[in-house]
Design an enzyme around this catalytic site. Structure first.
Site, PDB file in Angstrom:
ATOM      1  N   SER A   1       0.863  -1.177   0.000  1.00 48.58           N
ATOM      2  CA  SER A   1       0.000   0.000   0.000  1.00 48.58           C
ATOM      3  C   SER A   1       0.899   1.226   0.000  1.00 48.58           C
ATOM      4  CB  SER A   1      -0.861   0.002   1.267  1.00 48.58           C
ATOM      5  OG  SER A   1      -1.497   1.249   1.455  1.00 48.58           O
TER       6      SER A   1
ATOM      7  N   TYR B   1      -1.286  -0.493  10.797  1.00 49.59           N
ATOM      8  CA  TYR B   1      -1.455  -0.858   9.390  1.00 49.59           C
ATOM      9  C   TYR B   1      -0.301  -0.312   8.557  1.00 49.59           C
ATOM     10  CZ  TYR B   1      -3.310  -1.073   4.665  1.00 49.59           C
ATOM     11  OH  TYR B   1      -3.464  -1.316   3.325  1.00 49.59           O
TER      12      TYR B   1
END
Length: 164
Positions: A137, A151
């Site tokens: 990501s 995350y």
């Protein structure tokens, strides 16, 4: 013989779209996710639209034993492309999120990703070829945000491991 692509996190989102794309291209698919019903629905869709061969291997990648079971099940399979996509995010401040849920995220986003990556690198080395996409990501390239620091950190691991 058509090439084979193995996709984790195949039951939704990016993983499902990768499956649809590779089905259109004529690949054999190995689909992994937790939800068997969603994998079966996707396999039925892809078989109907593209006559795609889909092998379904449901697994909860939070469990180390499930990762080992998957690798064992794929011992005799040639894997030409591995899309290491399974993952999820926990949102909230560090004082608000459940510690257990953060640990689950680390197990899936970091530990399972690394276990499967290493296993497939070995397999592809023995085969003499193959391609791996570890799905990270943009969060893995940035400092941790205040409501998703875990995350961001987990995706930074994916980025760093892949670059290495």
């Amino acid at each position: 013989m058509s090439k084979t692509v193995w996709i984790t996190g195949a039951s939704s989102g990016i993983g499902r779209e990768f499956a649809r794309r590779y089905a259109r291209l004529g690949f054999r698919l190995i689909l992994t996710a937790r939800r068997t019903d969603r994998l079966e629905a996707l396999a039925a869709e892809l078989t109907a639209k593209h006559s795609t061969f889909c092998r379904i291997l449901p697994a909860d990648l939070e469990q180390e034993s499930e990762c080992a079971r998957l690798c064992e099940a794929l011992t005799d399979e040639r894997i030409d492309i591995f899309i290491n996509n399974a993952g999820f995010g926990v949102c909230g401040g560090i004082l608000e999120t459940e510690e257990a849920r953060e640990e689950e995220m680390i197990q899936v986003n970091v530990a399972a990703m690394a276990r499967l990556f290493r296993a497939v690198v070995r397999k592809m080395n023995a085969q003499g070829s193959g391609t791996i996409l570890n799905v990270a990501s943009s969060a893995g390239l940035l400092p941790g945000g205040p409501y998703m620091a875990g995350y961001y950190a987990s995706k930074a691991y994916v980025v760093s491991m892949t670059r290495g």
